[in-house]
Design a protein around this motif. Structure first.
Motif, PDB file in Angstrom:
ATOM      1  N   UNK A  40       0.835  -1.209   0.000  1.00 28.10           N
ATOM      2  CA  UNK A  40       0.000   0.000   0.000  1.00 28.10           C
ATOM      3  C   UNK A  40       0.871   1.262   0.000  1.00 28.10           C
ATOM      4  N   UNK A  41       1.928   1.246   0.812  1.00 31.51           N
ATOM      5  CA  UNK A  41       2.825   2.408   0.885  1.00 31.51           C
ATOM      6  C   UNK A  41       3.542   2.636  -0.439  1.00 31.51           C
ATOM      7  N   UNK A  42       4.075   1.553  -1.020  1.00 30.88           N
ATOM      8  CA  UNK A  42       4.795   1.676  -2.295  1.00 30.88           C
ATOM      9  C   UNK A  42       3.854   2.141  -3.406  1.00 30.88           C
ATOM     10  N   UNK A  43       2.640   1.643  -3.397  1.00 26.29           N
ATOM     11  CA  UNK A  43       1.668   2.046  -4.413  1.00 26.29           C
ATOM     12  C   UNK A  43       1.348   3.531  -4.291  1.00 26.29           C
ATOM     13  N   UNK A  44       1.212   4.007  -3.059  1.00 30.35           N
ATOM     14  CA  UNK A  44       0.958   5.432  -2.855  1.00 30.35           C
ATOM     15  C   UNK A  44       2.106   6.287  -3.350  1.00 30.35           C
ATOM     16  N   UNK A  45       3.334   5.850  -3.082  1.00 28.15           N
ATOM     17  CA  UNK A  45       4.511   6.593  -3.544  1.00 28.15           C
ATOM     18  C   UNK A  45       4.567   6.631  -5.072  1.00 28.15           C
ATOM     19  N   UNK A  46       4.256   5.496  -5.698  1.00 30.03           N
ATOM     20  CA  UNK A  46       4.291   5.439  -7.154  1.00 30.03           C
ATOM     21  C   UNK A  46       3.229   6.348  -7.765  1.00 30.03           C
ATOM     22  N   UNK A  47       2.042   6.343  -7.194  1.00 34.00           N
ATOM     23  CA  UNK A  47       0.974   7.200  -7.718  1.00 34.00           C
ATOM     24  C   UNK A  47       1.337   8.679  -7.596  1.00 34.00           C
ATOM     25  N   UNK A  48       1.958   9.040  -6.486  1.00 30.67           N
ATOM     26  CA  UNK A  48       2.390  10.434  -6.318  1.00 30.67           C
ATOM     27  C   UNK A  48       3.442  10.813  -7.356  1.00 30.67           C
ATOM     28  N   UNK A  49       4.385   9.902  -7.594  1.00 27.01           N
ATOM     29  CA  UNK A  49       5.437  10.175  -8.580  1.00 27.01           C
ATOM     30  C   UNK A  49       4.844  10.325  -9.976  1.00 27.01           C
ATOM     31  N   UNK A  50       3.896   9.472 -10.313  1.00 29.37           N
ATOM     32  CA  UNK A  50       3.262   9.542 -11.638  1.00 29.37           C
ATOM     33  C   UNK A  50       2.519  10.861 -11.804  1.00 29.37           C
ATOM     34  N   UNK A  51       1.776  11.275 -10.780  1.00 26.51           N
ATOM     35  CA  UNK A  51       1.042  12.543 -10.870  1.00 26.51           C
ATOM     36  C   UNK A  51       1.992  13.730 -11.037  1.00 26.51           C
TER      37      UNK A  51
END
Length: 201
Positions: A144-155
């Motif tokens: 969940x944490x890694x997914x959140x970080x990835x989504x932030x980076x993509x945005x």
């Protein structure tokens, strides 16, 4: 007299049907004088039956506890004191609780059963290389944490590259690749066309 009172109770039409039928015999109405003449011997089997019924209530309570542990294990019913008698209210409460749970399950048929839940957990363990059940929750938190970080980076990259928020990762990667190629070729004019002069200052 106590025996007269007991006799009146067992002959009362409000008594349980079995007791009333057994106690009244062939006589429809209670006759006090007749009872006094014949004695109270007929009360003995009735009192014995009462004792048996009370014992059966304890057995019924134990059986309901076992059944409730299977159907509603999350309900912690009050432990019965051995010195206390079994109350009908306690038995009804257990039965009502189990019936309510069964009705709720029938209403919500989309709730997965235990076998399905076990299959989901097992599949998660295989996907994310979790050897034990104890590691499932920590790995879920990590994912969940890694997914959140990835989504932030993509945005952030989408905003920097002025891409639409609905752009796919493939479009994002291709855009970054083109930028890297332009920079490596040191074509400043083309870089300015992509990023704009303000970004180069």
């Amino acid at each position: 007299m106590v025996l007269n009172s007991i006799n009146s109770i067992v002959h009362n039409p409000r008594a349980p049907v079995i007791i009333y039928k057994q106690s009244k015999g062939g006589t429809q109405h209670f006759n006090k004088d007749l009872v006094q003449d014949c004695g109270f011997e007929h009360l003995i089997p009735i009192i014995e039956m009462w004792a048996d019924q009370l014992t059966s209530l304890k057995d019924l309570y134990k059986s309901l506890k076992i059944l409730s542990a299977e159907l509603v294990p999350w309900h912690n019913f009050k432990k019965q004191d051995e010195n206390e008698g079994i109350r009908i209210e306690d038995l009804l409460f257990i039965v009502d609780t189990m019936l309510e749970e069964v009705e709720n399950k029938e209403k919500d048929s989309n709730v997965p059963n235990l076998k399905t839940l076990q299959a989901i957990v097992s599949h998660f363990q295989k996907l994310f290389d979790v050897p034990s059940l104890n590691g499932v929750y920590p790995r879920m938190n990590e994912v969940y944490t890694r997914l959140g970080e990835m989504n932030n980076a993509v945005r952030n990259l989408q905003e920097l590259l002025e891409l639409d928020s609905s752009s796919s990762l493939c479009v994002l990667v291709n855009t970054v690749g083109k930028l890297c190629k332009l920079i490596n070729e040191d074509v400043n004019e083309q870089v300015m066309q992509v990023l704009g002069p303000e970004d180069l200052q």
